[in-house]
Design a protein around this motif. Sequence first.
Motif, PDB file in Angstrom:
ATOM      1  N   THR A  49     -17.466 -37.733 -12.508  1.00 28.97           N
ATOM      2  CA  THR A  49     -16.412 -36.819 -12.946  1.00 28.97           C
ATOM      3  C   THR A  49     -15.024 -37.447 -12.974  1.00 28.97           C
ATOM      4  OG1 THR A  49     -16.020 -36.046 -10.682  1.00 28.97           O
ATOM      5  CG2 THR A  49     -17.670 -34.842 -11.995  1.00 28.97           C
ATOM      6  N   GLY A  50     -14.906 -38.672 -12.450  1.00 30.04           N
ATOM      7  CA  GLY A  50     -13.588 -39.278 -12.330  1.00 30.04           C
ATOM      8  C   GLY A  50     -12.854 -38.852 -11.080  1.00 30.04           C
ATOM      9  N   PHE A  51     -13.484 -38.020 -10.244  1.00 27.31           N
ATOM     10  CA  PHE A  51     -12.867 -37.528  -9.011  1.00 27.31           C
ATOM     11  C   PHE A  51     -13.691 -37.909  -7.774  1.00 27.31           C
ATOM     12  CE2 PHE A  51     -11.249 -34.466 -12.206  1.00 27.31           C
ATOM     13  CZ  PHE A  51      -9.891 -34.658 -12.011  1.00 27.31           C
ATOM     14  N   ASP A  52     -14.422 -39.007  -7.849  1.00 30.57           N
ATOM     15  CA  ASP A  52     -15.280 -39.437  -6.730  1.00 30.57           C
ATOM     16  C   ASP A  52     -16.278 -38.342  -6.360  1.00 30.57           C
ATOM     17  OD1 ASP A  52     -14.128 -41.918  -6.599  1.00 30.57           O
ATOM     18  OD2 ASP A  52     -12.702 -41.384  -5.030  1.00 30.57           O
ATOM     19  N   ALA A  53     -16.741 -37.636  -7.339  1.00 35.04           N
ATOM     20  CA  ALA A  53     -17.751 -36.602  -7.147  1.00 35.04           C
ATOM     21  C   ALA A  53     -18.712 -36.661  -8.320  1.00 35.04           C
ATOM     22  CB  ALA A  53     -17.115 -35.220  -7.053  1.00 35.04           C
ATOM     23  N   LEU A  54     -19.954 -36.291  -8.074  1.00 34.29           N
ATOM     24  CA  LEU A  54     -20.968 -36.261  -9.112  1.00 34.29           C
ATOM     25  C   LEU A  54     -21.239 -34.821  -9.530  1.00 34.29           C
ATOM     26  CD1 LEU A  54     -23.586 -38.759  -7.628  1.00 34.29           C
ATOM     27  CD2 LEU A  54     -21.998 -39.201  -9.511  1.00 34.29           C
ATOM     28  N   ALA A  55     -21.407 -34.618 -10.830  1.00 36.12           N
ATOM     29  CA  ALA A  55     -21.772 -33.305 -11.349  1.00 36.12           C
ATOM     30  C   ALA A  55     -23.219 -33.351 -11.800  1.00 36.12           C
ATOM     31  CB  ALA A  55     -20.874 -32.927 -12.523  1.00 36.12           C
ATOM     32  N   THR A  56     -23.907 -32.226 -11.686  1.00 36.65           N
ATOM     33  CA  THR A  56     -25.313 -32.202 -12.090  1.00 36.65           C
ATOM     34  C   THR A  56     -25.706 -30.862 -12.690  1.00 36.65           C
ATOM     35  OG1 THR A  56     -27.577 -32.673 -11.338  1.00 36.65           O
ATOM     36  CG2 THR A  56     -26.162 -31.467  -9.817  1.00 36.65           C
ATOM     37  N   ARG A  57     -26.646 -30.939 -13.621  1.00 36.62           N
ATOM     38  CA  ARG A  57     -27.337 -29.777 -14.167  1.00 36.62           C
ATOM     39  C   ARG A  57     -28.818 -30.093 -14.149  1.00 36.62           C
ATOM     40  NH1 ARG A  57     -24.523 -26.302 -17.837  1.00 36.62           N
ATOM     41  NH2 ARG A  57     -26.517 -25.275 -18.118  1.00 36.62           N
ATOM     42  N   ALA A 126      -0.725 -27.715 -10.909  1.00 33.30           N
ATOM     43  CA  ALA A 126       0.733 -27.568 -11.010  1.00 33.30           C
ATOM     44  C   ALA A 126       1.439 -28.673 -10.229  1.00 33.30           C
ATOM     45  CB  ALA A 126       1.148 -26.193 -10.493  1.00 33.30           C
ATOM     46  N   LEU A 127       0.938 -28.988  -9.039  1.00 28.40           N
ATOM     47  CA  LEU A 127       1.528 -30.063  -8.241  1.00 28.40           C
ATOM     48  C   LEU A 127       1.324 -31.417  -8.906  1.00 28.40           C
ATOM     49  CD1 LEU A 127       0.498 -28.923  -4.650  1.00 28.40           C
ATOM     50  CD2 LEU A 127       2.829 -29.053  -5.571  1.00 28.40           C
ATOM     51  N   GLY A 136      -2.056 -40.556 -13.554  1.00 31.51           N
ATOM     52  CA  GLY A 136      -2.722 -39.333 -13.145  1.00 31.51           C
ATOM     53  C   GLY A 136      -2.138 -38.739 -11.885  1.00 31.51           C
ATOM     54  N   PRO A 137      -2.822 -37.770 -11.283  1.00 34.69           N
ATOM     55  CA  PRO A 137      -2.317 -37.116 -10.071  1.00 34.69           C
ATOM     56  C   PRO A 137      -2.183 -38.117  -8.928  1.00 34.69           C
ATOM     57  CG  PRO A 137      -4.156 -35.882 -11.019  1.00 34.69           C
ATOM     58  CD  PRO A 137      -4.104 -37.204 -11.721  1.00 34.69           C
ATOM     59  N   PRO A 138      -1.233 -37.898  -8.019  1.00 36.81           N
ATOM     60  CA  PRO A 138      -1.093 -38.799  -6.879  1.00 36.81           C
ATOM     61  C   PRO A 138      -2.329 -38.768  -5.988  1.00 36.81           C
ATOM     62  CG  PRO A 138       0.306 -36.861  -6.616  1.00 36.81           C
ATOM     63  CD  PRO A 138      -0.238 -36.817  -8.008  1.00 36.81           C
ATOM     64  N   THR A 139      -2.678 -39.935  -5.452  1.00 35.00           N
ATOM     65  CA  THR A 139      -3.865 -40.037  -4.609  1.00 35.00           C
ATOM     66  C   THR A 139      -3.767 -39.122  -3.401  1.00 35.00           C
ATOM     67  OG1 THR A 139      -4.200 -42.327  -5.304  1.00 35.00           O
ATOM     68  CG2 THR A 139      -5.293 -41.643  -3.283  1.00 35.00           C
ATOM     69  N   SER A 140      -2.561 -38.969  -2.860  1.00 35.44           N
ATOM     70  CA  SER A 140      -2.374 -38.118  -1.678  1.00 35.44           C
ATOM     71  C   SER A 140      -2.765 -36.677  -1.972  1.00 35.44           C
ATOM     72  CB  SER A 140      -0.920 -38.189  -1.196  1.00 35.44           C
ATOM     73  OG  SER A 140      -0.036 -37.784  -2.238  1.00 35.44           O
ATOM     74  N   LEU A 141      -2.507 -36.211  -3.193  1.00 34.24           N
ATOM     75  CA  LEU A 141      -2.905 -34.855  -3.579  1.00 34.24           C
ATOM     76  C   LEU A 141      -4.421 -34.767  -3.726  1.00 34.24           C
ATOM     77  CD1 LEU A 141      -2.415 -31.961  -4.630  1.00 34.24           C
ATOM     78  CD2 LEU A 141      -2.105 -32.952  -6.909  1.00 34.24           C
ATOM     79  N   LEU A 142      -5.015 -35.740  -4.384  1.00 34.20           N
ATOM     80  CA  LEU A 142      -6.456 -35.714  -4.606  1.00 34.20           C
ATOM     81  C   LEU A 142      -7.233 -35.762  -3.300  1.00 34.20           C
ATOM     82  CD1 LEU A 142      -6.748 -38.125  -7.671  1.00 34.20           C
ATOM     83  CD2 LEU A 142      -6.882 -35.630  -7.689  1.00 34.20           C
ATOM     84  N   ASP A 143      -6.728 -36.529  -2.338  1.00 40.02           N
ATOM     85  CA  ASP A 143      -7.438 -36.701  -1.071  1.00 40.02           C
ATOM     86  C   ASP A 143      -7.186 -35.561  -0.083  1.00 40.02           C
ATOM     87  OD1 ASP A 143      -8.531 -39.052  -1.944  1.00 40.02           O
ATOM     88  OD2 ASP A 143      -7.046 -40.339  -0.983  1.00 40.02           O
ATOM     89  N   VAL A 156     -17.329 -28.285   7.266  1.00 46.95           N
ATOM     90  CA  VAL A 156     -17.055 -29.235   6.188  1.00 46.95           C
ATOM     91  C   VAL A 156     -15.665 -28.976   5.626  1.00 46.95           C
ATOM     92  CG1 VAL A 156     -19.467 -29.557   5.542  1.00 46.95           C
ATOM     93  CG2 VAL A 156     -18.139 -27.754   4.452  1.00 46.95           C
ATOM     94  N   ALA A 157     -15.022 -30.047   5.193  1.00 45.05           N
ATOM     95  CA  ALA A 157     -13.717 -29.949   4.539  1.00 45.05           C
ATOM     96  C   ALA A 157     -13.904 -30.298   3.065  1.00 45.05           C
ATOM     97  CB  ALA A 157     -12.719 -30.893   5.181  1.00 45.05           C
ATOM     98  N   VAL A 158     -13.270 -29.533   2.214  1.00 43.46           N
ATOM     99  CA  VAL A 158     -13.367 -29.719   0.764  1.00 43.46           C
ATOM    100  C   VAL A 158     -12.043 -30.295   0.275  1.00 43.46           C
ATOM    101  CG1 VAL A 158     -13.787 -28.602  -1.462  1.00 43.46           C
ATOM    102  CG2 VAL A 158     -14.923 -27.744   0.608  1.00 43.46           C
ATOM    103  N   SER A 159     -12.098 -31.420  -0.412  1.00 45.40           N
ATOM    104  CA  SER A 159     -10.894 -32.068  -0.916  1.00 45.40           C
ATOM    105  C   SER A 159     -10.521 -31.525  -2.291  1.00 45.40           C
ATOM    106  CB  SER A 159     -11.084 -33.582  -1.003  1.00 45.40           C
ATOM    107  OG  SER A 159     -11.952 -33.903  -2.081  1.00 45.40           O
ATOM    108  N   MET A 160      -9.276 -31.795  -2.676  1.00 42.65           N
ATOM    109  CA  MET A 160      -8.833 -31.392  -4.012  1.00 42.65           C
ATOM    110  C   MET A 160      -9.636 -32.119  -5.080  1.00 42.65           C
ATOM    111  SD  MET A 160      -6.975 -29.421  -5.768  1.00 42.65           S
ATOM    112  CE  MET A 160      -5.664 -28.786  -4.718  1.00 42.65           C
TER     113      MET A 160
END
Length: 226
Positions: A49-57, A126-127, A136-143, A156-160
């Motif tokens: 996904t470009g966000f260090d996460a995998l999407a699946t169907r 928005a941020l 792109g978005p700042p790494t601090s926001l994404l993490d 569990v903690a969910v990141s942006m």
Amino acid sequence: MLERVLTIPSSADRADLAVFVGRAIRLDEAAVIRLKRRGDGRVAVWAPTGFDALATRVVAGEVRPADTTAAGDVLLQALGGSSADIDPGFAMDSAWRGALPPESGFVHVDDVPARVLLGLAQRGAALAKEHGSAQGPPTSLLDQKVLEVAGGGTDVAVSMRTVFALTGMGFVPLADGRPATADTDLDAIAASEIVRVRATASWLRLDARFGAVYARRAAAIPLFPA
């Protein structure tokens, strides 16, 4: 006989998969799609996904070989045909990075209202617009850990990053069945619509109606309320 073939009998399933692959390409134009036969006989389709996460169907069908890869743009074009047998093109195994999460072993942590996650995504967007750059978005926001969920003996903690991946793939539906977008009015999502949070020691999984995203857990790092 084709050595590499994805067979999806239902035209509706082929159309849904084309939407999935198209969204993956919008998030990562060089996306490599992984096709893997599941233990239940269906096919799991995976995409970065470009966000260090995998999407699946998951779709009803067959794939040969049982675990293979394809370039997202080639697969998307092939899905536009009318045949149930789809040629995924050349294998892209060397371009796939990382292991897939397991099929089983996930603990149900809790259910989160879909409105909450989309609201987090909108505030994050928005941020990102305010503080982002050409990269792109700042790494601090994404993490940033934006949500903590507890249940089933697990916290569990969910990141942006994971929230952006879920909403960017259009996995949250509106009350009328259409996918929610970044501009969606939260009231257009049914109050009863939920996203199920599951986890193993190594993986976090968010299950929405139209698909799921998986992200690695930093299990060695203590998790605190965001």
